[in-house]
Design a protein around this motif. Structure first.
Motif, PDB file in Angstrom:
ATOM      1  N   GLY A   1       6.518  -6.403  -9.594  1.00 51.91           N
ATOM      2  CA  GLY A   1       5.665  -6.822 -10.693  1.00 51.91           C
ATOM      3  C   GLY A   1       6.423  -7.445 -11.857  1.00 51.91           C
ATOM      4  N   TRP A   2       7.764  -7.370 -11.839  1.00 53.95           N
ATOM      5  CA  TRP A   2       8.533  -7.925 -12.959  1.00 53.95           C
ATOM      6  C   TRP A   2       8.622  -9.438 -12.825  1.00 53.95           C
ATOM      7  N   ARG A   3       8.704 -10.066 -14.004  1.00 54.65           N
ATOM      8  CA  ARG A   3       8.786 -11.523 -14.035  1.00 54.65           C
ATOM      9  C   ARG A   3      10.077 -11.974 -14.693  1.00 54.65           C
ATOM     10  N   THR A   4      10.520 -13.173 -14.340  1.00 52.61           N
ATOM     11  CA  THR A   4      11.635 -13.788 -15.045  1.00 52.61           C
ATOM     12  C   THR A   4      11.439 -15.302 -14.987  1.00 52.61           C
ATOM     13  N   ALA A   5      11.982 -15.998 -15.964  1.00 50.54           N
ATOM     14  CA  ALA A   5      11.915 -17.461 -15.953  1.00 50.54           C
ATOM     15  C   ALA A   5      13.324 -17.983 -16.141  1.00 50.54           C
ATOM     16  N   PHE A   6      13.700 -18.959 -15.357  1.00 47.69           N
ATOM     17  CA  PHE A   6      15.044 -19.524 -15.510  1.00 47.69           C
ATOM     18  C   PHE A   6      15.067 -20.959 -15.003  1.00 47.69           C
ATOM     19  N   THR A   7      16.158 -21.621 -15.287  1.00 43.08           N
ATOM     20  CA  THR A   7      16.322 -23.021 -14.913  1.00 43.08           C
ATOM     21  C   THR A   7      17.656 -23.197 -14.209  1.00 43.08           C
ATOM     22  N   ILE A   8      17.663 -23.918 -13.099  1.00 40.46           N
ATOM     23  CA  ILE A   8      18.953 -24.330 -12.563  1.00 40.46           C
ATOM     24  C   ILE A   8      18.989 -25.844 -12.565  1.00 40.46           C
TER      25      ILE A   8
ATOM     26  N   ILE B   1       4.283   1.963  -7.139  1.00 44.99           N
ATOM     27  CA  ILE B   1       5.225   3.013  -6.734  1.00 44.99           C
ATOM     28  C   ILE B   1       6.169   3.297  -7.902  1.00 44.99           C
ATOM     29  N   THR B   2       6.841   4.449  -7.836  1.00 45.58           N
ATOM     30  CA  THR B   2       7.852   4.718  -8.857  1.00 45.58           C
ATOM     31  C   THR B   2       9.183   4.205  -8.340  1.00 45.58           C
ATOM     32  N   GLN B   3      10.164   4.255  -9.209  1.00 41.81           N
ATOM     33  CA  GLN B   3      11.483   3.737  -8.861  1.00 41.81           C
ATOM     34  C   GLN B   3      12.053   4.449  -7.627  1.00 41.81           C
ATOM     35  N   ALA B   4      11.689   5.722  -7.470  1.00 51.32           N
ATOM     36  CA  ALA B   4      12.267   6.489  -6.376  1.00 51.32           C
ATOM     37  C   ALA B   4      11.507   6.305  -5.061  1.00 51.32           C
ATOM     38  N   ASP B   5      10.303   5.681  -5.118  1.00 52.25           N
ATOM     39  CA  ASP B   5       9.505   5.531  -3.901  1.00 52.25           C
ATOM     40  C   ASP B   5       9.975   4.359  -3.057  1.00 52.25           C
ATOM     41  N   ILE B   6       9.562   4.449  -1.811  1.00 46.91           N
ATOM     42  CA  ILE B   6       9.875   3.373  -0.881  1.00 46.91           C
ATOM     43  C   ILE B   6       8.669   2.442  -0.811  1.00 46.91           C
ATOM     44  N   GLN B   7       8.945   1.135  -0.714  1.00 48.59           N
ATOM     45  CA  GLN B   7       7.840   0.180  -0.683  1.00 48.59           C
ATOM     46  C   GLN B   7       7.247   0.101   0.728  1.00 48.59           C
ATOM     47  N   LEU B   8       5.934   0.295   0.813  1.00 53.90           N
ATOM     48  CA  LEU B   8       5.248   0.188   2.099  1.00 53.90           C
ATOM     49  C   LEU B   8       4.256  -0.956   2.029  1.00 53.90           C
ATOM     50  N   VAL B   9       4.165  -1.717   3.107  1.00 49.03           N
ATOM     51  CA  VAL B   9       3.211  -2.825   3.114  1.00 49.03           C
ATOM     52  C   VAL B   9       2.311  -2.738   4.337  1.00 49.03           C
ATOM     53  N   LEU B  10       1.156  -3.404   4.228  1.00 51.95           N
ATOM     54  CA  LEU B  10       0.150  -3.334   5.274  1.00 51.95           C
ATOM     55  C   LEU B  10      -0.135  -4.743   5.787  1.00 51.95           C
ATOM     56  N   TYR B  11      -0.225  -4.866   7.104  1.00 52.45           N
ATOM     57  CA  TYR B  11      -0.608  -6.153   7.690  1.00 52.45           C
ATOM     58  C   TYR B  11      -1.677  -5.927   8.745  1.00 52.45           C
TER      59      TYR B  11
ATOM     60  N   VAL C   1       0.870  -1.183   0.000  1.00 57.21           N
ATOM     61  CA  VAL C   1       0.000   0.000   0.000  1.00 57.21           C
ATOM     62  C   VAL C   1       0.903   1.227   0.000  1.00 57.21           C
ATOM     63  N   PRO C   2       1.000   2.011  -1.049  1.00 53.94           N
ATOM     64  CA  PRO C   2       0.235   1.899  -2.293  1.00 53.94           C
ATOM     65  C   PRO C   2       0.648   0.691  -3.130  1.00 53.94           C
ATOM     66  N   GLU C   3      -0.279   0.312  -4.015  1.00 51.85           N
ATOM     67  CA  GLU C   3      -0.056  -0.861  -4.837  1.00 51.85           C
ATOM     68  C   GLU C   3       1.017  -0.626  -5.890  1.00 51.85           C
TER      69      GLU C   3
ATOM     70  N   GLY D   1       6.012  -7.661  -4.753  1.00 54.94           N
ATOM     71  CA  GLY D   1       5.790  -6.436  -3.978  1.00 54.94           C
ATOM     72  C   GLY D   1       5.039  -5.386  -4.779  1.00 54.94           C
ATOM     73  N   ALA D   2       5.181  -4.137  -4.345  1.00 56.87           N
ATOM     74  CA  ALA D   2       4.497  -3.037  -5.027  1.00 56.87           C
ATOM     75  C   ALA D   2       4.988  -2.938  -6.464  1.00 56.87           C
ATOM     76  N   LYS D   3       4.052  -2.782  -7.413  1.00 55.07           N
ATOM     77  CA  LYS D   3       4.421  -2.736  -8.828  1.00 55.07           C
ATOM     78  C   LYS D   3       5.082  -1.402  -9.153  1.00 55.07           C
ATOM     79  N   ILE D   4       6.078  -1.472 -10.028  1.00 53.92           N
ATOM     80  CA  ILE D   4       6.776  -0.256 -10.434  1.00 53.92           C
ATOM     81  C   ILE D   4       5.983   0.439 -11.527  1.00 53.92           C
ATOM     82  N   LYS D   5       5.735   1.739 -11.341  1.00 51.32           N
ATOM     83  CA  LYS D   5       5.067   2.483 -12.412  1.00 51.32           C
ATOM     84  C   LYS D   5       6.044   3.539 -12.938  1.00 51.32           C
ATOM     85  N   GLY D   6       5.789   4.023 -14.120  1.00 51.47           N
ATOM     86  CA  GLY D   6       6.672   5.010 -14.714  1.00 51.47           C
ATOM     87  C   GLY D   6       7.918   4.333 -15.268  1.00 51.47           C
ATOM     88  N   GLU D   7       8.861   5.146 -15.697  1.00 52.46           N
ATOM     89  CA  GLU D   7      10.036   4.587 -16.353  1.00 52.46           C
ATOM     90  C   GLU D   7      11.036   4.076 -15.341  1.00 52.46           C
TER      91      GLU D   7
END
Ligand SMILES: *[C@@H]1O[C@H](CO)[C@@H](O)[C@H](O)[C@H]1NC(C)=O
Ligand SMILES: *[C@@H]1O[C@H](CO)[C@@H](O)[C@H](O)[C@H]1NC(C)=O
Length: 612
Positions: free
Chosen positions: A322-329, A142-152, A138-140, A250-256
């Protein structure tokens, strides 16, 4: 059924908020909520007393709907066994209790006590519950410069079907940067810990909401899907291949997103990102690799001692919300460490979960591929699990290999427990196969037994072992060199990008700032490179590859100079208000050299990669 009638009775009594004599009492409840990981853990110590007159053998645990949905793991044990060695803690049987006509807002579990409690007796138990997806950003976005906040959110009172005499709660947060929290009477804050209570004499199902909104830059690494394939080869190897589909939950990145900003100031430009993951593989893991859709990634580091092998893997790009990656070990393990025999049966005994640290897994599919001709197959796991059979056909097989598939959703590190796959494998089933295959198989089997004997006879001090170990150390060093070089190349790319931005936006200051970052970064990288080369020179086994590594470093430096020169020339031209064509003309020669050098650096990287 007697039990469900008993439960129903308890519930009805609770609903009426009266206390009958046969109702257990919790004389003391200590609850600790750990919000220090993306996986929320709640540890409770409950002292249960039977006020009589009936005998009591079970204790009910209740979870509200929201928690029950995210509950991944639940374990109860006797409080007395606390502090003993980890393996010796015996978990008490727990079962979900289904009541047909109760309101569906609560989910109940019943813990079977190790002995029945007579009137007046009491018992203390520890309960551990782990939840995934329980922290809401919360917020869902954020931009790259924001800090991630979470709610419990939770209840300040322990949700209990029984009366609770005394209770207290402590909530542990990742650090003291707390945006807001619910303040009640008897609330104390000590740094990153918030304490509530003690509260006394609360009736059953007491509930009072509390919420915490806080900074959390912990890695929210979630595997939406993990497929682990474990292939048994009686020729001496267990091959493990793990396919990950990972998301930053975590919080999704918005903007560039600016990679340059991220690299220059990772702590306040993408603080919630994670750029590497750590896996703890078994000590004797070998032939470890890590690849993604593009190909093998050599920027992983392998370290090990006699207890474990630590694999640190770096995805090609830092993972932001919000970013995804796929890999194999993949890795091989010695068969004798995991395959056992008892009464003519063979069985595989391995741990179930992922070797990645603090990973939450939405769906884990585990496939155990058995040798062709295996029969009487069965699987056992310490928790409920979905299972079915498949067949895997590869080119050497005739009828295909039997595959046991186990599937579990909502997996946390606590599920890293041993599971077994039992099967029979007889020579007779092989005799039915064509003679050629048998003799071929026997030949290979003999050869492999010989090989395994030869292999195990290499002691840790023998020359060949030392040589192997030294070569591994050289490989690690060279991987580090490759890593530094690729970071240099990324910095060059960023400089090129800043020139493109300049011609688009005309912002000379931004371009100069980018140059300043890059200068600083490259200086750091050059400092990082020096000791690597010095260490490499000390290894005789590196003698062959060293000239190529040194050439690579020299070429990169030359490339760096040219890129810098091009940058200064272009910026100068821009400041003098020269036309774009004029600037292009002036850097044309440089550009040619840069292209040629880039090719040479790529070739050298490729060459070294092929040897390593
Ligand atoms: C990646 O590494 C594995 C194991 O070392 C190897 O078998 C495979 O050929 C490599 N693939 C590429 C594309 O280099
Ligand atoms: C599986 O291995 C573990 C660790 O070595 C051991 O504690 C456990 O008893 C084994 N399980 C079986 C069924 O042999």
């Amino acid at each position: 059924m007697a039990i469900s009638r008993y439960v129903l009775l308890v519930f009805t009594i609770a609903m009426l908020a009266s206390t009958a004599l046969s109702d257990p009492i919790l004389t003391k409840v200590d609850r600790r909520i750990y919000l220090t990981s993306q996986i929320v853990r709640i540890a409770s110590t409950l002292k249960v007393e039977n006020p009589g007159p009936l005998i009591m053998s079970e204790v009910l645990l209740a979870f509200p709907e929201l928690q029950a949905k995210n509950l991944a793991y639940l374990m109860a044990s006797s409080h007395e066994s606390k502090g003993k060695a980890k393996g010796s803690v015996v978990s008490l049987p727990i079962k979900a209790v289904n009541l047909n006509d109760r309101p569906s807002a609560l989910t109940f579990y019943s813990v079977i006590l190790p002995k029945e409690l007579a009137a007046g007796e009491s018992f203390t138990l520890d309960v551990l519950a782990a939840f995934t997806h329980a922290l809401r950003p919360v917020p869902e976005k954020i931009t790259q410069a924001d800090i991630q906040l979470v709610l419990y959110g939770d209840s300040v009172y322990y949700l209990s079907p029984y009366e609770v005499k005394v209770q207290s709660l402590s909530v542990k947060l990742p650090d003291s940067k707390i945006e807001s929290y619910t303040e009640l009477e008897n609330t104390k804050v000590h740094g990153s810990e918030i304490k509530y209570g003690p509260y006394e004499n609360l009736p059953p199902f007491s509930n009072s909401p509390i919420a915490f909104h806080f900074q959390s830059n912990l890695p929210f690494a979630v595997a939406e899907e993990l497929v682990r394939e474990i292939e048994i080869s009686h020729w001496g190897n267990v091959q493990v291949t793990e396919h990950y589909k990972l998301i930053h939950g975590g919080a999704k990145i918005k903007g560039e997103f600016s990679r340059l900003d991220f690299q220059a100031r990772p702590n306040d430009r993408g603080a919630s990102a994670f750029s590497f993951l750590v896996a703890h593989l078994p000590a004797r893991a070998h032939s470890v690799y890590y690849r993604d859709l593009i190909g093998n990634i050599s920027t992983s580091h392998l370290r090990g001692d006699s207890k474990k092998t630590e694999l640190m893997i770096e995805p090609r790009y830092p993972m932001l919300g919000g970013w995804r990656t796929a890999f194999t070990i993949g890795y091989g393990l010695p068969l004798q460490d995991f395959l056992y025999e008892s009464e003519g049966n063979r069985f595989l005994n391995m741990t179930f979960g992922s070797p990645m640290i603090e990973l939450a897994i939405d769906t884990l599919i585990l496939k155990v591929v058995l040798p062709e001709g295996s029969s009487d197959i069965s699987a056992a796991a310490p928790f409920p699990i979905k299972q079915w059979r498949e067949t895997k056909i590869s080119h050497l097989d005739i009828g295909g290999r039997p595959v046991v598939v186990l599937e579990k959703t909502n997996v946390v590190p606590e599920h890293n427990q041993y599971f077994q796959v039992y099967y029979k494998f007889s020579g007779l089933s092989m005799l039915r196969e064509p003679l050629m295959l048998i003799s071929g198989f026997l030949f290979f089997f003999a050869a492999c037994i010989g090989y395994m004997h030869a292999d195990t006879s290499i002691s840790k001090s023998s020359a060949s072992y030392l040589a192997k170990q030294q070569w591994e150390e050289v490989q690690v060093l060279i991987h580090k060199v490759q890593n530094v070089i690729s970071r240099c190349l990324a910095t060059h790319d960023n400089l090129e990008a800043s020139l493109r931005d300049l011609s688009r936006t005309g912002d000379v200051q931004a371009c100069k700032a980018a140059r300043k970052y890059a200068d600083g970064l490259l200086k750091e990288l050059s400092k990082e490179m020096k000791p690597l080369l010095t260490s490499l020179q000390a290894y005789p086994s590196a003698a062959q590859i060293l000239p190529k590594v040194e050439e690579l470093v020299a070429k990169e430096r030359e490339l760096q100079e040219k890129v810098m020169l091009k940058h200064s020339t272009a910026v100068e031209g821009y400041e003098r208000k020269s036309g774009a064509r004029d600037i292009d003309h002036r850097v044309a020669l440089l550009q040619q050299k840069i292209t040629a050098l880039k090719q040479e650096v790529d070739d050298l990287l490729q060459f070294i990669d092929d040897i390593i």
